[in-house]
Write a protein that holds these residues in place. Structure first.
Motif, mmCIF file in Angstrom:
data_model
loop_
_atom_site.group_PDB
_atom_site.id
_atom_site.type_symbol
_atom_site.label_atom_id
_atom_site.label_comp_id
_atom_site.label_asym_id
_atom_site.label_seq_id
_atom_site.Cartn_x
_atom_site.Cartn_y
_atom_site.Cartn_z
ATOM 1 N N PRO A 1 0.835 -1.208 0.000
ATOM 2 C CA PRO A 1 0.000 0.000 0.000
ATOM 3 C C PRO A 1 0.872 1.262 0.000
ATOM 4 O O PRO A 1 1.932 1.294 0.631
ATOM 5 N N GLU A 2 0.391 2.259 -0.720
ATOM 6 C CA GLU A 2 1.163 3.497 -0.925
ATOM 7 C C GLU A 2 1.633 4.123 0.392
ATOM 8 O O GLU A 2 2.724 4.679 0.478
ATOM 9 N N SER A 3 0.783 4.022 1.417
ATOM 10 C CA SER A 3 1.090 4.730 2.662
ATOM 11 C C SER A 3 1.722 3.802 3.721
ATOM 12 O O SER A 3 1.739 4.134 4.894
ATOM 13 N N TRP A 4 2.249 2.654 3.274
ATOM 14 C CA TRP A 4 2.941 1.734 4.211
ATOM 15 C C TRP A 4 4.436 1.892 3.992
ATOM 16 O O TRP A 4 4.957 1.516 2.942
ATOM 17 N N LEU A 5 5.133 2.479 4.966
ATOM 18 C CA LEU A 5 6.542 2.804 4.729
ATOM 19 C C LEU A 5 7.392 2.644 6.004
ATOM 20 O O LEU A 5 8.116 3.569 6.385
ATOM 21 N N PRO A 6 7.327 1.500 6.685
ATOM 22 C CA PRO A 6 8.071 1.392 7.949
ATOM 23 C C PRO A 6 9.580 1.473 7.780
ATOM 24 O O PRO A 6 10.294 1.862 8.706
ATOM 25 N N PHE A 7 10.091 1.105 6.587
ATOM 26 C CA PHE A 7 11.541 1.104 6.370
ATOM 27 C C PHE A 7 12.006 2.346 5.610
ATOM 28 O O PHE A 7 13.143 2.408 5.168
ATOM 29 N N SER A 8 11.118 3.308 5.411
ATOM 30 C CA SER A 8 11.413 4.504 4.632
ATOM 31 C C SER A 8 11.544 4.139 3.143
ATOM 32 O O SER A 8 11.133 3.044 2.744
ATOM 33 N N ALA A 9 12.139 5.024 2.351
ATOM 34 C CA ALA A 9 12.218 4.774 0.904
ATOM 35 C C ALA A 9 13.368 5.589 0.332
ATOM 36 O O ALA A 9 13.922 6.456 1.009
ATOM 37 N N GLY A 10 13.707 5.298 -0.908
ATOM 38 C CA GLY A 10 14.719 6.102 -1.597
ATOM 39 C C GLY A 10 16.132 5.667 -1.275
ATOM 40 O O GLY A 10 16.374 4.582 -0.762
ATOM 41 N N ARG A 11 17.076 6.556 -1.555
ATOM 42 C CA ARG A 11 18.491 6.219 -1.451
ATOM 43 C C ARG A 11 18.903 5.823 -0.021
ATOM 44 O O ARG A 11 19.769 4.998 0.174
ATOM 45 N N ARG A 12 18.272 6.451 0.980
ATOM 46 C CA ARG A 12 18.646 6.145 2.364
ATOM 47 C C ARG A 12 17.646 5.209 3.032
ATOM 48 O O ARG A 12 17.496 5.203 4.258
ATOM 49 N N VAL A 13 16.960 4.410 2.230
ATOM 50 C CA VAL A 13 16.025 3.413 2.771
ATOM 51 C C VAL A 13 16.762 2.532 3.786
ATOM 52 O O VAL A 13 17.993 2.366 3.693
ATOM 53 N N CYS A 14 16.050 1.977 4.744
ATOM 54 C CA CYS A 14 16.685 1.106 5.750
ATOM 55 C C CYS A 14 17.522 0.037 5.055
ATOM 56 O O CYS A 14 17.024 -0.736 4.252
ATOM 57 N N LEU A 15 18.784 -0.004 5.434
ATOM 58 C CA LEU A 15 19.709 -0.963 4.836
ATOM 59 C C LEU A 15 19.381 -2.388 5.268
ATOM 60 O O LEU A 15 19.744 -3.355 4.603
ATOM 61 N N GLY A 16 18.672 -2.493 6.395
ATOM 62 C CA GLY A 16 18.397 -3.816 6.948
ATOM 63 C C GLY A 16 17.070 -4.405 6.519
ATOM 64 O O GLY A 16 16.711 -5.497 6.957
ATOM 65 N N GLU A 17 16.329 -3.719 5.640
ATOM 66 C CA GLU A 17 14.992 -4.203 5.276
ATOM 67 C C GLU A 17 15.028 -5.646 4.758
ATOM 68 O O GLU A 17 14.212 -6.476 5.150
ATOM 69 N N VAL A 18 16.016 -5.931 3.904
ATOM 70 C CA VAL A 18 16.072 -7.275 3.308
ATOM 71 C C VAL A 18 16.463 -8.340 4.331
ATOM 72 O O VAL A 18 16.246 -9.525 4.109
ATOM 73 N N VAL A 19 17.069 -7.915 5.433
ATOM 74 C CA VAL A 19 17.397 -8.867 6.499
ATOM 75 C C VAL A 19 16.200 -8.980 7.452
ATOM 76 O O VAL A 19 15.781 -10.070 7.828
ATOM 77 N N ALA A 20 15.668 -7.800 7.825
ATOM 78 C CA ALA A 20 14.636 -7.767 8.865
ATOM 79 C C ALA A 20 13.367 -8.509 8.438
ATOM 80 O O ALA A 20 12.785 -9.248 9.235
ATOM 81 N N LYS A 21 12.948 -8.341 7.181
ATOM 82 C CA LYS A 21 11.665 -8.926 6.765
ATOM 83 C C LYS A 21 11.670 -10.460 6.859
ATOM 84 O O LYS A 21 10.804 -11.027 7.529
ATOM 85 N N PRO A 22 12.624 -11.150 6.210
ATOM 86 C CA PRO A 22 12.607 -12.616 6.342
ATOM 87 C C PRO A 22 12.891 -13.101 7.756
ATOM 88 O O PRO A 22 12.307 -14.076 8.208
ATOM 89 N N GLU A 23 13.765 -12.363 8.469
ATOM 90 C CA GLU A 23 14.113 -12.758 9.842
ATOM 91 C C GLU A 23 12.878 -12.666 10.757
ATOM 92 O O GLU A 23 12.549 -13.591 11.481
ATOM 93 N N LEU A 24 12.152 -11.536 10.644
ATOM 94 C CA LEU A 24 10.965 -11.352 11.477
ATOM 95 C C LEU A 24 9.895 -12.382 11.124
ATOM 96 O O LEU A 24 9.222 -12.922 12.001
ATOM 97 N N HIS A 25 9.759 -12.647 9.840
ATOM 98 C CA HIS A 25 8.752 -13.613 9.400
ATOM 99 C C HIS A 25 9.050 -14.990 9.977
ATOM 100 O O HIS A 25 8.162 -15.666 10.508
ATOM 101 N N LEU A 26 10.312 -15.387 9.899
ATOM 102 C CA LEU A 26 10.722 -16.706 10.393
ATOM 103 C C LEU A 26 10.462 -16.820 11.895
ATOM 104 O O LEU A 26 9.905 -17.820 12.364
ATOM 105 N N ILE A 27 10.844 -15.797 12.647
ATOM 106 C CA ILE A 27 10.693 -15.869 14.114
ATOM 107 C C ILE A 27 9.206 -15.836 14.488
ATOM 108 O O ILE A 27 8.738 -16.621 15.307
ATOM 109 N N PHE A 28 8.465 -14.936 13.838
ATOM 110 C CA PHE A 28 7.041 -14.812 14.164
ATOM 111 C C PHE A 28 6.300 -16.110 13.810
ATOM 112 O O PHE A 28 5.493 -16.617 14.592
#
Ligand code: HEM
Length: 246
Positions: free
Chosen positions: A176-203
């Motif tokens: 969704p357009e207004s869902w942005l927990p990791f921010s966006a653009g050049r300074r987007v959260c560097l950990g997004e690709v780690v955090a998403k699968p990691e959180l999914h696995l633990i949850f």
């Protein structure tokens, strides 16, 4: 360290420097000094674990929401039982088939918004945002909390509803357009690709193995705590029951 045996991120950085040394690439070497390596590793560890504890608090939110929302918890568990079963643990590969579980995490991230206001950035030129003039060198920050609680973008904004993120086939749809927990653009959260699968696995693992409820008499509604730089659920108590060996 042997070049074809990369154990982790630190090895990759050291290897990149060795390669630059061999190639006598001064430009790359100037960006891989000991200070750069130390600070890059500090960034990764502190941003992901220590400094604002984003992943841990996201899990707190998810667990607390599940305790107060037994119907949604049951749906997550039905999906996990169907896809993974009870005889093995979930793996990263299961993620693509656990869309309702992922959507539930997304909704916990929206309503919780662990990083309510992003990191300070600075404009590099005069610009316009939403009709406002923003001059060069202005400090700007993204209000993630406002994006996630804007009734113009979210129907029944305070309702916990994982189906917002699912398409007609029950699969994770477009973000969704207004869902942005990791921010966006050049300074987007560097950990997004780690955090998403990691959180999914633990949850998914927590949900597979445990039923989570609130002690009798607790208000199911989640109360917020934390600060302006970091939202958290207010301290809570839960009852955790084994779902596998009962
Ligand atoms: C649910 C978990 C997480 C959330 C919600 C989150 C959110 C954010 C946000 C909003 C920013 C600011 C982006 C901006 O400046 O616009 C950020 C930056 C950053 N995050 Fe995360 N983060 C999470 C997990 C992680 C993890 C696990 C790591 C590291 C493994 C990490 C590393 C970083 C780094 C290095 C930056 C700075 C990026 C830059 O300035 O270029 N984050 N994060």
């Amino acid at each position: 360290m042997i070049s074809d045996k990369i154990r982790d991120f630190t090895d990759s950085l050291i290897l990149a420097r060795k390669e630059a040394e061999q190639e006598e690439n001064d430009e790359v070497l100037s960006q891989l000094t000991n200070t750069h390596l130390r600070q890059t590793l500090m960034d990764i560890f502190s941003a992901g674990i220590d400094m604002i504890d984003t992943s841990r608090i996201t899990l707190y939110f998810a667990v607390r929401y599940m305790a107060g929302l037994p119907d949604i918890q049951s749906k997550v568990q039905e999906e996990i039982d169907r896809v993974v079963g009870k005889d093995r643990l979930p793996t990263i590969k299961d993620r693509e088939n656990l869309s309702y579980t992922e959507a539930t995490l997304h909704e916990a991230m929206r309503l919780g918004t662990v990083v309510p206001v992003g990191l300070p950035h600075s404009t590099m030129c005069d610009t316009k945002v939403g009709g406002y003039d923003v001059p060069q060198d202005t400090v700007v920050m993204i209000n993630h909390w406002a994006l996630h609680h804007d009734p113009n973008y979210w129907i029944d904004v305070e309702k916990f509803d994982p189906t917002r993120y699912l398409d007609e086939n029950g699969k994770l749809g477009m973000k969704p357009e207004s869902w942005l927990p990791f921010s966006a653009g050049r300074r987007v959260c560097l950990g997004e690709v780690v955090a998403k699968p990691e959180l999914h696995l633990i949850f998914a693992t927590i949900m597979q193995r445990f039923k989570i409820t609130l002690p009798e008499g607790t208000n199911p509604e989640l109360k917020l705590g934390g600060s302006s730089s970091n939202t958290q659920p207010a301290p809570f108590q839960i009852i955790v029951e084994d779902r596998i060996n009962t």
